[in-house]
Design an enzyme around this catalytic site. Structure first.
Site, PDB file in Angstrom:
ATOM      1  N   ASP A   1      -2.648  -3.096   7.567  1.00 36.65           N
ATOM      2  CA  ASP A   1      -3.847  -3.737   8.091  1.00 36.65           C
ATOM      3  C   ASP A   1      -3.952  -5.176   7.602  1.00 36.65           C
ATOM      4  O   ASP A   1      -4.318  -6.083   8.348  1.00 36.65           O
ATOM      5  CB  ASP A   1      -5.093  -2.958   7.664  1.00 36.65           C
ATOM      6  CG  ASP A   1      -5.291  -1.692   8.474  1.00 36.65           C
ATOM      7  OD1 ASP A   1      -4.279  -1.108   8.901  1.00 36.65           O
ATOM      8  OD2 ASP A   1      -6.443  -1.289   8.686  1.00 36.65           O
TER       9      ASP A   1
ATOM     10  N   SER B   1     -13.118  -5.085   8.418  1.00 40.79           N
ATOM     11  CA  SER B   1     -12.365  -4.582   7.273  1.00 40.79           C
ATOM     12  C   SER B   1     -13.327  -4.069   6.213  1.00 40.79           C
ATOM     13  O   SER B   1     -14.477  -4.515   6.120  1.00 40.79           O
ATOM     14  CB  SER B   1     -11.504  -5.707   6.692  1.00 40.79           C
ATOM     15  OG  SER B   1     -11.074  -5.402   5.395  1.00 40.79           O
TER      16      SER B   1
ATOM     17  N   CYS C   1       0.826  -1.212   0.000  1.00 42.01           N
ATOM     18  CA  CYS C   1       0.000   0.000   0.000  1.00 42.01           C
ATOM     19  C   CYS C   1       0.860   1.263   0.000  1.00 42.01           C
ATOM     20  O   CYS C   1       0.472   2.284  -0.566  1.00 42.01           O
ATOM     21  CB  CYS C   1      -0.917   0.022   1.225  1.00 42.01           C
ATOM     22  SG  CYS C   1      -1.988  -1.415   1.390  1.00 42.01           S
TER      23      CYS C   1
ATOM     24  N   GLU D   1      -9.847  -5.192  13.474  1.00 44.52           N
ATOM     25  CA  GLU D   1     -10.763  -5.617  12.415  1.00 44.52           C
ATOM     26  C   GLU D   1     -10.876  -7.139  12.375  1.00 44.52           C
ATOM     27  O   GLU D   1      -9.899  -7.849  12.601  1.00 44.52           O
ATOM     28  CB  GLU D   1     -10.280  -5.102  11.058  1.00 44.52           C
ATOM     29  CG  GLU D   1     -10.340  -3.607  10.931  1.00 44.52           C
ATOM     30  CD  GLU D   1      -9.848  -3.094   9.586  1.00 44.52           C
ATOM     31  OE1 GLU D   1      -9.949  -1.881   9.355  1.00 44.52           O
ATOM     32  OE2 GLU D   1      -9.359  -3.910   8.772  1.00 44.52           O
TER      33      GLU D   1
ATOM     34  N   CYS E   1      -1.965   3.184   3.019  1.00 40.09           N
ATOM     35  CA  CYS E   1      -2.739   2.164   3.720  1.00 40.09           C
ATOM     36  C   CYS E   1      -3.890   2.797   4.502  1.00 40.09           C
ATOM     37  O   CYS E   1      -3.955   4.012   4.689  1.00 40.09           O
ATOM     38  CB  CYS E   1      -1.838   1.336   4.634  1.00 40.09           C
ATOM     39  SG  CYS E   1      -2.556  -0.271   5.075  1.00 40.09           S
ATOM     40  N   ASP E   2      -4.804   1.948   4.973  1.00 39.71           N
ATOM     41  CA  ASP E   2      -6.122   2.384   5.434  1.00 39.71           C
ATOM     42  C   ASP E   2      -6.113   3.581   6.376  1.00 39.71           C
ATOM     43  O   ASP E   2      -6.858   4.542   6.177  1.00 39.71           O
ATOM     44  CB  ASP E   2      -6.833   1.229   6.146  1.00 39.71           C
ATOM     45  CG  ASP E   2      -7.256   0.128   5.199  1.00 39.71           C
ATOM     46  OD1 ASP E   2      -6.976   0.243   3.990  1.00 39.71           O
ATOM     47  OD2 ASP E   2      -7.856  -0.850   5.671  1.00 39.71           O
ATOM     48  N   LYS E   3      -5.308   3.533   7.439  1.00 40.08           N
ATOM     49  CA  LYS E   3      -5.383   4.577   8.459  1.00 40.08           C
ATOM     50  C   LYS E   3      -4.594   5.815   8.087  1.00 40.08           C
ATOM     51  O   LYS E   3      -4.677   6.836   8.770  1.00 40.08           O
ATOM     52  CB  LYS E   3      -4.921   4.030   9.820  1.00 40.08           C
ATOM     53  CG  LYS E   3      -5.689   2.797  10.275  1.00 40.08           C
ATOM     54  CD  LYS E   3      -7.193   2.993  10.188  1.00 40.08           C
ATOM     55  CE  LYS E   3      -7.946   1.713  10.462  1.00 40.08           C
ATOM     56  NZ  LYS E   3      -7.762   0.670   9.421  1.00 40.08           N
TER      57      LYS E   3
ATOM     58  N   CYS F   1      -5.251  -1.904  -1.337  1.00 37.37           N
ATOM     59  CA  CYS F   1      -6.163  -3.006  -1.659  1.00 37.37           C
ATOM     60  C   CYS F   1      -7.266  -2.534  -2.599  1.00 37.37           C
ATOM     61  O   CYS F   1      -7.865  -1.483  -2.405  1.00 37.37           O
ATOM     62  CB  CYS F   1      -6.740  -3.589  -0.387  1.00 37.37           C
ATOM     63  SG  CYS F   1      -5.469  -4.214   0.737  1.00 37.37           S
TER      64      CYS F   1
END
EC number: 4.2.1.9
Length: 557
Positions: free
Chosen positions: A82, A473, A50, A447, A123-125, A195
């Site tokens: 994640d 997730s 990511c 998650e 990435c996600d956060k 992702c």
């Protein structure tokens, strides 16, 4: 006119001579001290794909800042993966990293009196962490998303990372061969980038276009592509112009622009995590926003994109079909978007969309017009009941069984649940309850992608319910309810559930109910004792002590 409104406090005057000495060591020249200082918050990391492609974007932003006659100042921001930490103790650090990222950016920008900041993340956060920082700081800023991964492929089947998670359940159930299991594993992630479905990273980055804090089209570009590099450079150029105009995040992040962002999340079938993150972003921007606002938006905005995890396509497909601007234009024409909201370019969202066609292209089936919406209402619903008096979050569209009543299968940690699933001890009709995983109890709301994917892989995705005070997730689908508040650690009703209790999840009535009479619940509550904290030192202990409930975004400050 000088645009170093903030940095002059660290570079100008006789008393700041020692400061200038240090800047000279960095290669600055005398005339640089009259130029704005622009931070480049670089999330590059080789921890995860990511973020592994962010350096070239950061480099492009640095070059563009220099070309715009400003001074780039590069600093790093952390990330965890994640996907890699999923199903381990490391996942407890995921949401915590959102706060750490926000604090890091705030610390560097404020400590160095920067005039503006370009946040580069993947990435996600990274996304909510960066946006929380920008909203807190209220210093001119822009978000540059690292871009999506390209889809993988195995034997003609497109893959995402969720394919690999679901393969675990399929393989252990004997529904997948060793060859296919390893083939999916090797081919699910073919490039750098986040992702690929409308999971959390793509959900948040897409919403930033609607929020006005990222450039249009930027969220659906693939990380390896040159257009992603070009977009990073253009973002930096736009940011320098925003510094000159003194256009700040809170000029852009308003209740109306958050409504725009959440409308796009509903229209694209985005992640449940967006609920938590927009509560936190609104808090940072001092905008009045509650979980009831999500439900209000859900009732009026349809799902018009066929995207994974519950749909067919990934972000690169969405990009080819017209990207988020096409989705925005459809919503704008339908009266579902505030067109007068300001964007980082200095133009309104309506002005930005003026050249986007009103009707999606006929040669694609990713984006649909309103009159052919996949679902008439949004998918992210707020459920309430005696099991979630302060609310819980669920995806409710596309469920074959929107109402389920069944026996509770209670687990106080994720690994015990995984053992039960992989050991074939979960049956159709069961409702799994995973608790003591909330902001304080987890801590950090880990998650639950590993157990939900294992259930799907076992062929139980449509027949088993799943409830947790933790999170899910963005890749999760099925009858899953997360963010249950109050959480178990503070004595929420979820802490009182016993093995075999009857529970009802009703997506029609937005109900989450423990079918136990009040007298029995009162008896259980009187006997309940709060467990000792799982961590007594370090960042997890800090987060557990400071975090607010999930229905308030699990913010720490």
């Amino acid at each position: 006119m000088a645009y170093n409104r903030r940095s002059k406090h660290i570079t100008q005057g006789v008393a700041r001579s020692p400061n200038r000495s240090m800047y000279y060591a960095l290669g600055y020249q005398k005339d640089d001290f009259d130029k704005p200082m622009v931070g480049i918050a670089n999330g590059h990391s080789t921890i995860t794909p990511c973020n592994s492609g962010l350096q070239r974007l950061s480099d492009a932003a640095v070059a563009a800042v220099k070309a715009a006659d400003a001074n780039p100042q590069i600093f790093g921001t952390p990330t965890i993966s994640d996907g890699m930490s999923m199903g381990t103790e490391g996942m407890k650090y995921s949401l915590v990293s959102r706060e750490v990222i926000a604090d890091c950016i705030e610390t560097c920008v404020q400590g160095q009196w920067m005039d503006g900041v370009v946040v580069v993340g993947g990435c996600d956060k990274n996304m909510p962490g960066g946006m929380i920082a920008l909203a807190r700081l209220n210093v001119p800023g822009i978000y540059v998303y690292g871009g999506t991964i390209r889809p993988g492929n195995w034997k003609g089947r497109d893959l995402t990372i969720v394919s690999s998670f679901e393969a675990v359940g399929e393989f252990t159930a004997g529904r997948m061969s060793q060859e296919d299991f390893e083939g999916v594993e090797r081919n699910a992630c073919p490039t750098s980038g986040s992702c690929g479905g409308m999971y959390t990273a793509n959900t948040m980055s897409s919403s930033f276009e609607a929020l006005g804090m990222s450039l249009l089209y930027s969220s659906t570009m693939a990380n390896p592509d040159q257009e992603k590099v070009d977009s990073a450079a253009e973002s930096a150029r736009v940011l320098v112009e925003a510094v000159k105009r003194d256009l700040k995040p809170r000029d852009i992040i308003t209740k109306e622009s958050i409504e725009n962002a959440v409308s796009v999340i509903m229209a694209t079938g985005g992640s449940t995590n967006a609920v938590l993150h927009y509560l936190a972003i609104a808090h940072a921007a001092e905008v009045d926003w509650t979980i009831e606002d999500f439900e209000r938006i859900r009732k009026r905005v349809p799902v018009i994109c066929d995207l994974k995890p519950s749909g067919k396509y990934v972000a690169t497909d969405l990009h080819r079909a017209g990207g988020i601007p096409q989705v925005l234009k459809i919503l704008l024409d339908a009266g579902l978007l505030h067109g007068d909201c300001m964007t980082i370019t200095g133009r309104t969202i309506a002005d930005e969309l003026k050249d986007v066609p009103s009707v999606p292209r006929a040669d694609q089936d990713v984006i649909f017009p309103i009159d052919r919406a996949l679902y008439k209402e949004g998918h992210l619903a707020i459920l309430k009941g005696n099991l979630a008096e302060d609310g819980a979050v669920a995806k409710i569209t596309g469920l074959k069984n929107p109402v389920i009543t069944g026996p509770a299968r209670v687990f106080d940690d994720e690994q015990s649940a995984m053992d039960a699933i992989l050991g074939d001890r979960i049956r159709a009709g069961d409702i799994l309850v995973l608790r003591y995983l909330g902001p304080k109890g987890g801590p950090g709301m880990p998650e639950m992608l590993a157990p939900t994917s294992a259930i799907i892989g076992k062929g139980l995705g449509e027949s088993v319910g799943f409830i947790t005070d933790g999170r899910f997730s963005g890749g999760t689908w099925g009858m899953v309810v997360g963010h249950v508040a109050p959480e178990a650690f503070v004595g929420g009703t979820i802490a009182l559930v016993q093995e075999g209790d009857s529970i009802t999840i009703d997506a029609h009535r937005l109900l989450l109910q423990l079918n136990v009479d009040d007298a029995e619940l009162a008896r259980r509550r009187a006997a309940w004792q709060q467990p000792a904290p799982r961590y007594t030192r370090g960042v997890l202990a800090k987060f557990a002590a400071l975090a607010r409930p999930a229905n308030q975004g699990a913010v720490t400050g």
